[in-house]
Design a protein around this motif. Sequence first.
Motif, PDB file in Angstrom:
ATOM      1  N   THR A 168      85.555 -27.381  60.522  1.00 40.61           N
ATOM      2  CA  THR A 168      86.904 -27.578  61.030  1.00 40.61           C
ATOM      3  C   THR A 168      87.339 -26.351  61.819  1.00 40.61           C
ATOM      4  OG1 THR A 168      87.893 -26.661  59.001  1.00 40.61           O
ATOM      5  CG2 THR A 168      87.519 -29.044  59.069  1.00 40.61           C
ATOM      6  N   GLY A 169      88.509 -26.462  62.444  1.00 41.32           N
ATOM      7  CA  GLY A 169      89.027 -25.346  63.210  1.00 41.32           C
ATOM      8  C   GLY A 169      88.986 -25.620  64.695  1.00 41.32           C
ATOM      9  N   LEU A 170      89.253 -24.584  65.475  1.00 38.25           N
ATOM     10  CA  LEU A 170      89.337 -24.686  66.926  1.00 38.25           C
ATOM     11  C   LEU A 170      87.969 -24.528  67.587  1.00 38.25           C
ATOM     12  CD1 LEU A 170      92.497 -22.445  67.245  1.00 38.25           C
ATOM     13  CD2 LEU A 170      92.439 -24.906  67.634  1.00 38.25           C
ATOM     14  N   ILE A 171      87.860 -25.026  68.817  1.00 35.64           N
ATOM     15  CA  ILE A 171      86.579 -24.953  69.532  1.00 35.64           C
ATOM     16  C   ILE A 171      86.450 -23.666  70.335  1.00 35.64           C
ATOM     17  CG2 ILE A 171      86.289 -27.443  69.647  1.00 35.64           C
ATOM     18  CD1 ILE A 171      87.335 -27.307  72.540  1.00 35.64           C
ATOM     19  N   GLY A 172      87.539 -22.900  70.507  1.00 39.21           N
ATOM     20  CA  GLY A 172      87.456 -21.610  71.178  1.00 39.21           C
ATOM     21  C   GLY A 172      87.600 -21.690  72.687  1.00 39.21           C
ATOM     22  N   GLY A 173      87.766 -20.513  73.308  1.00 36.75           N
ATOM     23  CA  GLY A 173      88.098 -20.425  74.721  1.00 36.75           C
ATOM     24  C   GLY A 173      87.011 -20.896  75.656  1.00 36.75           C
ATOM     25  N   LYS A 174      85.753 -20.580  75.378  1.00 42.99           N
ATOM     26  CA  LYS A 174      84.679 -20.955  76.291  1.00 42.99           C
ATOM     27  C   LYS A 174      84.488 -22.464  76.318  1.00 42.99           C
ATOM     28  CE  LYS A 174      81.532 -17.995  76.793  1.00 42.99           C
ATOM     29  NZ  LYS A 174      80.475 -17.046  76.422  1.00 42.99           N
ATOM     30  N   ALA A 175      84.514 -23.090  75.143  1.00 41.51           N
ATOM     31  CA  ALA A 175      84.376 -24.554  75.078  1.00 41.51           C
ATOM     32  C   ALA A 175      85.554 -25.224  75.770  1.00 41.51           C
ATOM     33  CB  ALA A 175      84.274 -24.999  73.620  1.00 41.51           C
TER      34      ALA A 175
END
Length: 871
Positions: free
Chosen positions: A294-301
């Motif tokens: 779970t959580g966020l996919i982040g800036g690059k994705a």
Amino acid sequence: MHDPALTTGLPGLDQVLRGLLPGDNVVWQVDAVEEYQAMVEPYCRAAVANGKRLIYFRFARHEPLVSADEGAEVHELSSEQGFERFIASIHAVIQEAGAGVFYVFDCLSKLTADWYSDQMLANFFMLTCPYLYDLETVAYFALYRNYHTTHALEPIQETTQLFLDVYRHKGEMYIRPVKVQHRYSPTMNMLHVRRGDEFLTVTSSAVISEILTSAQWSGLAYDSSVGFWETTFQRARDLLRSGEYRPDLPGRGRDVYDTLVKMIISRDADMQPLIARYLSLQDILDVRKRIVGTGLIGGKALGMLLARAILRKHGSHLAGRLEEHDSFYIGSDVFYDFLVRSGVWWVRQKQRDPQHFLEGAEQARQRMLTGEFQPHILRRLEEMIDYFGQSPFIVRSSSLLEDSYGNSFADKYESIFCANQGPREQRVQDLLAAIRRIYASSMSEEALRYRFDRGVLDRDEQMALLIMRVSGAMYDRRFYPQVAGVGFSFNPYVWDRTIDPKAGVVRLVFGLGTRAVNRSDDDYTRIIALNAPEKRPEANFDEVAQFAQRRVDYLDLEANQLVSSHFLDLVQDKPDLPLHLFASTGRMYAPEDPDALVLTFDRLLRETDLVQTLREMLQILQAAYEYPVDLEFTANFGADGRYKINLLQCRPLQVQGAALVELPRVSVDPQDLIISAHGAVVGRSLMTSIDRFVYVSPGLYGRLSTQARHEVARLLGRINYTRPEGIRTVMMIGPGRWGSTSPHLGLPVRFRDINHVSVLCEIVAMHENLVPDVSLGTHFLNEIVERDILYLALFPQQGDNFFREDFFMGSPNRLLEIVPDAEGFEGVIRVIDAGALPEDVPVRLTADAIQQRVLCYFEHAPEHYAEQAGS
């Protein structure tokens, strides 16, 4: 003897539990907060009556459990500020309070809603409970029944000392201790009914079964409680299927969309308008299908997904040019869980302090290289390996702050290719090793100093991961794309007046894009101004072939690793490649061997519309971002001559202003000239005063051992961090390539060793065949552009280039004043402050990015020249 002050406030419950012990953490599982309140009130009254310090952490939306009027210290917190800040605030209070304190926490289930994750709730408890236990406190917590997954409940039950179920049935309250550590009685874990202050054991099987079956028991099935995360996604799926989804109406789906964005996509306020404009609810549900944990996919994705969505909407004719992506994501919560389970969380907390952010980082990094993952995460990763089969993939960092407005984190975190060969177990282990290495890179000195310099040490910096199929094809045992590169929608390198910086620029290579984003010390790339693709900067230097790409990076599937080979060796077997597009032959390229292939990309630029397509893509993306962008891509041609572009990354490009600034003409008396350079100039045109020169003598540096050359780089870093008052503009000058990994080709500095300079000059003097590689798109040059550092190259022996070496070697050297232990390097490194020069006149620098010319000179007052003319 039992301390009577350690009490629940209910004598009958104390008897059931055999009393409370120092360090007890008590978790109440309830259906409603009122049931928790009934346990909290007598506990608080007893604590205050017994003279205990009572602290209440208030963060939920339910009614307050205890007030200051009732003797509690109330600390109001916002869990919406993020996991790291929230837990740091709570631990700071606990540390100050010390031992023997009584605590009450609001119902923890609220944290799941604010952090959009059961796993983070578990991590909070696993970090806080042992801390309280060591201080011999007593603390009350609550959770809602059937609200959390086993990923939250199991760690909490394993960590806490007491876990108790609370039930209401037919107007009566029942307690069932599930776990009571270090205490036992024959009836302790049975159901007990509350009658006043007494708790009576329920022995009737009929009554027990009636109560427990009425409580909606979740059952034994694995993860039978879907939790907040999956429940929210299911609501979204149902809404889409029903046909009632209306993203413009709060009650008909807008609230669900906004929640999902903050759960899995981004909480960055600057990115929200772009996300709302271009990512649909279905796009977000598609991400859910491919995320591990779970959580966020982040800036690059996010950048990759947004770029594709923007081009689908505004460049539908370009969408057909895009290679489909089938990437996976590892959610950011997995990283925090990994930190907790690796035992390095407390080091992470220290990194919020600018005075101590490097303490323990290297030991933590080493521990992370052997960290373990939870079983359910391992199962998902194994499924992903099965999906890829034996196709190569790359594991890329995608942290929350990465590739956002203002913070690129270029080259601060690792990305690792997996050739993905061998037995399944080996391929799984290779993947896990890659994940660990990238997680560990978050503890590197380079990454931590970057966060320090950017003032983001106290920001939540979770590491999500993007796992992408490697674009390209297999040629015998080798795997690589035909073309890879980096594109800027704004060109900071304007080497000719006909070049329009707003048209953008591309740095192109054959093979894997590692040669486009990493600076190769022994090789070159093709720089293409997108409005003048055939105009080469090398025209300022020498023969084109001398500065063409020679080496190619690829994945060796037999060796199961990333390797590099000479281009001619790679293509000698005539693989099924349209080589005519990439390589040229003839005397104009290789006079000594006209049949030799030279990577020029000339026919690619002339005979295909790739440049036009890239330029259009970059401009569409820049318009959507309302900001210049930086794009990484690959391109592959099919047998029919058509090509597909794979967008790997898109992020805001941190450029400062425009390169095309008209500067007034400057006339300098030859005796006042210090430097005259005509060559590569990257950055904005400017006129400025120079306050300090830091000069590395090419001749003396060239005589040093490899170890001594690394010491020079280290000393330059120490000088860089010494900024006395009045020293604003620093110019660093040195031989060969700055940032080289090979000391025999240049100065092996890291970017942090030069990040405070204003002008960086490379003297082409270490090797007769070495010229500065204008490495646009590389991580090193990206940081130079991002920091608005002017980069220039000086060719002392060519044309009208001029370098007054006697000025640098004869002026007062302040090296030992700044770095007293630099004895022995006074000749190699010269630190010259303009204010201390005997000439007592300003030193000026004029850099013209259009003319590609730089002048550095003493600026005398006009009357000085009048006097000279008169004499």
